[in-house]
Write an enzyme that holds these catalytic residues in place. Structure first.
Site, short mmCIF file in Angstrom:
data_model
loop_
_atom_site.label_atom_id
_atom_site.label_comp_id
_atom_site.label_asym_id
_atom_site.label_seq_id
_atom_site.Cartn_x
_atom_site.Cartn_y
_atom_site.Cartn_z
N ASP A 121 0.83 -1.20 0.00
CA ASP A 121 0.00 0.00 0.00
C ASP A 121 0.87 1.26 0.00
OD1 ASP A 121 -2.33 1.49 0.12
OD2 ASP A 121 -3.11 0.50 1.91
N ASP A 129 -11.08 1.50 -3.05
CA ASP A 129 -11.73 1.13 -1.79
C ASP A 129 -13.24 1.18 -1.95
OD1 ASP A 129 -9.39 0.67 -0.52
OD2 ASP A 129 -9.45 2.41 0.81
C1 DGJ Z 1 -5.92 1.84 1.78
C2 DGJ Z 1 -6.32 0.63 0.98
O1 DGJ Z 1 -6.90 1.03 -0.24
C3 DGJ Z 1 -7.26 -0.22 1.79
O2 DGJ Z 1 -7.69 -1.32 1.03
C4 DGJ Z 1 -6.61 -0.66 3.07
O3 DGJ Z 1 -5.54 -1.54 2.80
C5 DGJ Z 1 -6.14 0.54 3.84
N1 DGJ Z 1 -5.33 1.42 3.04
C6 DGJ Z 1 -5.35 0.14 5.05
O4 DGJ Z 1 -4.84 1.21 5.71
#
Ligand code: DGJ
EC number: 3.2.1.22
Length: 720
Positions: free
Chosen positions: A468, A538
């Site tokens: 990430d 997300d």
């Molecule tokens: C952002 C990501 O897009 C999410 O899926 C998740 O992993 C969060 N970060 C975790 O902090």
């Protein structure tokens, strides 16, 4: 040699070079793929021109002439009138460059059939130490050309590169329509098309890291009015670069368009010491005469064969815990989540953010980033135990990392406040309460490498990583780089980042990886060569995911598009499942919150995915049959390479009368059986199974077995 004889020798060299150039015959250089051809001309004046980019031209086609405006890699300061591809300040302060053809080679790749590398050497007669090599790697089967430039300084002193495009493609048409892929967090990959007017249209980003949040480094340029799905000439481009990029489309008075593509020249002067070579990132481009659909199929095939990790390896069904728990979990909670993982058909449990930090536990996004020791309070028995517990319950185990970042509330920041990217004399600015570590610093590189090694080496049970990256650069300063090299920061950062990603991929070849960046703030073929899939957004509300996945499908194949069933948007479960089934299928939900019947429905979908869907979507050809941008429904079709099977995904987003769905890409002579699969429990299909030959099926189609909004169907078409 004294000064005078050195100058005399240089003058002689200059004249000899000039004479050989001007007396050189013009020569054509053809860079061909299976169906397309890029034809360049080293003119009598030694300059390099683009004569043609499009469908492969018949052999022996008469040579055309070219004007200065057709230059294939124009330079600043030599009489060229439009936006240049290259601007250099030479060691003596001269800001002009004038490149002439020296030689070229074309060699087949010994390791990969159908891949040919053409390299064209250019030099400036007045600056014999300065060289540019234009590189074109042509992929015959996929109709993709990978193009980049290498700039070498052998002048007596440092030179400064102010503009250094990867490619400067020329197109000729009367009406250009440009589609960009823009968006924002939760709204990624929206397609926006416009007709280009004379002048320059710029698509770019200056965010440095997580650089693609508002605009992906891809474009679709239609030469025949608004881009169509299966007809019309389209050039598709994708820059393999995770940092700042710029695409500049300039239309001149003769209606000629030049697409300058590369690293964003904004604040990016690069100083090249004597003896150094700067290689630009590659622009991957394709010329399609089958509209956007043909363009996407070319990119998908190329990605699977050459562009991503293990393109043919089946992607596991993931069960991720982010939506279910955020950072709020402990060992018992996680083990309770594993318990049901097999029941819903997951192959792998992916533990997301929140597993680390002791002095500053990672209980939310305000603390702990940078402190990559397992949180003893939450996970007293460590990661090995946790991975074993998952494996004992029949699922593999994966983990979340964000190695590039640090929270100020962390032991790491207490020890090394100077490791972050920021500007002196300025207050720190935060994004998601965090800062970016400065990868130009060797200690930071060693530290980030140790995060990967300390997590993966002692825990062979970890076989998946989600990588990430959750903030942008807003203060691009390095306390490591000298004052005169600050503009190198965001370029060197990317190169070091790729080294780190390569380290993980090469040292842990059995560990699969997902690229994530607060959703998809960083998705491109520079990074994707080290990853198996990426996290598009997300936003997992399936209604909006239809659009997001549609957007990414323009350039990325189905097996790279991670798509998880969640409860977001509270849409019908069947609809959420069907949307996820067209990508790399997974689940993100505390499954105990589903009823036994719902769990059984998800389990059936996982099985179907593994046995019937993934084998076709993972390497099938995509036909987008109906766009959600044109009507409130989306229809996607994947056809296996042997045309023995196809799957049609239908997503109703509104209630209107739709025309019949006409599949494409089938074998007209084959007889196919047509039936609906993945029916909701207890449901019977409104589509009666039937058989028809491919020609009839493609001509007449079938009516979607749906009536209402948020209904969906998957139709299986199998050759008898
Ligand atoms: C952002 C990501 O897009 C999410 O899926 C998740 O992993 C969060 N970060 C975790 O902090």
């Amino acid at each position: 040699m004294n000064k005078r004889s050195v100058s005399a020798a240089l003058l002689l060299l200059f004249l000899a070079f000039h004479i050989s150039l001007f007396s050189a015959p013009a020569r054509q250089i053809s860079i061909g793929t299976g169906n397309t051809e890029l034809v360049l001309l080293a003119g009598k004046d030694g300059r390099l021109y683009q004569l043609h980019y499009g469908a492969a031209s018949p052999a022996g086609k008469p040579r055309q002439s070219a004007s200065r405006d057709d230059e294939a890699y124009p330079q600043y300061g030599n009489g060229f009138l439009h936006e240049p591809a290259l601007r250099v300040t030479h060691a003596d302060g001269n800001t002009s460059t004038d490149l002439r053809y020296v030689s070229h080679t074309a060699a087949d790749d010994p390791a990969r059939a159908g891949v040919t590398h053409t390299r064209i050497e250019l030099a400036d007669p007045a600056y014999p130490g300065f060289r540019v090599a234009l590189n074109y790697r042509a992929y015959a089967a996929e109709n993709i050309i990978e193009q980049w430039a290498e700039i070498t300084n052998n002048e007596p002193g440092a030179i400064t590169l102010s503009r250094y495009a990867s490619a400067a493609l020329v197109a000729k048409s009367t009406a250009y329509h440009l589609t960009q892929i823009h968006g924002a967090y939760m709204r990624e990959a929206s397609l926006a098309e416009e007709r280009l007017a004379p002048g320059i249209k710029i698509l770019d980003t200056k965010l440095g890291v997580r650089a693609h949040q508002f605009r992906a480094p891809n474009f679709i340029l239609s030469l025949d009015g608004p881009a169509r799905e299966e007809t019309g000439r389209v050039i598709g481009g994708a820059l393999a670069w995770s940092g700042n990029f710029q695409f500049a489309f300039e239309i001149d008075n003769a209606n000629r368009l030049r697409a300058l593509c590369g690293i964003n020249p904004f604040a990016s002067e690069y100083i090249l010491a004597p003896g150094d070579t700067f290689a630009t990132p590659a622009l991957l481009h394709t010329f399609s005469t089958e509209g956007r659909g043909g363009m996407s199929r070319n990119f998908h095939r190329w990605a699977r064969a050459h562009g991503i990790r293990d393109g043919a390896k089946p992607r596991p069904v993931l069960l991720n815990n982010w939506e279910a728990t955020h950072c709020d979990f402990d060992e018992n909670k996680l083990i309770s989540l594993f318990e049901g993982a097999r029941e819903v058909g997951a192959d792998l449990f992916l533990l997301d953010d929140g597993w680390f930090g002791n002095k500053y536990p990672r209980d939310n996004d305000r603390a702990g980033l940078g402190d990559w020791e397992v949180c003893r309070k939450k996970l007293p028995n460590g990661l090995t135990h946790l991975a074993d517990a998952a494996i004992a319950r029949g699922v593999a185990f994966g983990i979340w990392l964000e190695p590039e970042m640090v929270n100020p509330a962390s032991e790491l920041f207490e020890k090394h406040p100077d490791w972050v990217i920021t500007q002196p004399k300025r207050e720190l600015t935060y994004g998601r309460n965090q800062l970016i570590l400065d990868l130009t610093r060797p200690e930071v590189r060693a530290f980030e490498r140790s995060i990967i090694d300390n997590t993966l080496a002692p825990n062979p049970g970890i076989t998946y990583v989600k990588w990430d990256c959750n903030r942008y650069v807003t203060q691009p300063g390095s306390s490591h780089l000298p004052a005169g090299r600050q503009s190198h920061l965001l370029i060197d950062y990317q190169h070091h980042l790729y080294d780190l990603m390569r380290h993980m991929a090469e040292k842990y070849p059995g560990v699969m990886a997902m690229l994530c960046s607060g959703g998809s703030g960083r998705v491109d073929y520079g990074a994707m060569r080290h990853f198996h899939s990426f996290w598009p957004s997300d936003n997992t509300d399936p209604h909006q995911r239809v659009f997001i996945q549609w957007g990414f499908s323009q350039f990325f194949p189905s097996n790279t598009l991670s798509a998880h069933v969640t409860n977001m948007g509270k849409k019908p479960l069947k609809f959420a499942i069907d949307v996820a089934l067209s990508g790399a299928f997974g689940i993100d939900r505390d499954i105990s919150r589903w009823t036994p019947a719902e769990r059984a429905q998800v389990a059936a979908a996982s099985k179907l995915y593994r046995e019937h869907i993934r084998p076709i979507t993972a390497d099938g050809d995509l036909y987008r049959l109906a766009s959600p941008y044109d009507q409130p429904r989306a229809v996607l079709e994947y056809v296996s390479q042997d045309r023995a099977a196809a799957l049609v995904f239908i997503y109703n987003l509104g209630e209107v009368a739709y025309p019949a769905i006409k599949p494409l890409g089938l074998d007209p002579a084959k007889t196919y059986r047509v039936r609906e699969i993945n029916l909701a429990p207890g449901a019977t299909s409104r589509l009666k199974p039937y058989a028809a030959d491919g020609a009839t099926l493609m001509r007449d189609g079938f009516a979607a077995p749906l009536r209402r909004s948020l209904e969906s169907a998957i139709i299986e078409i199998t050759a008898e």
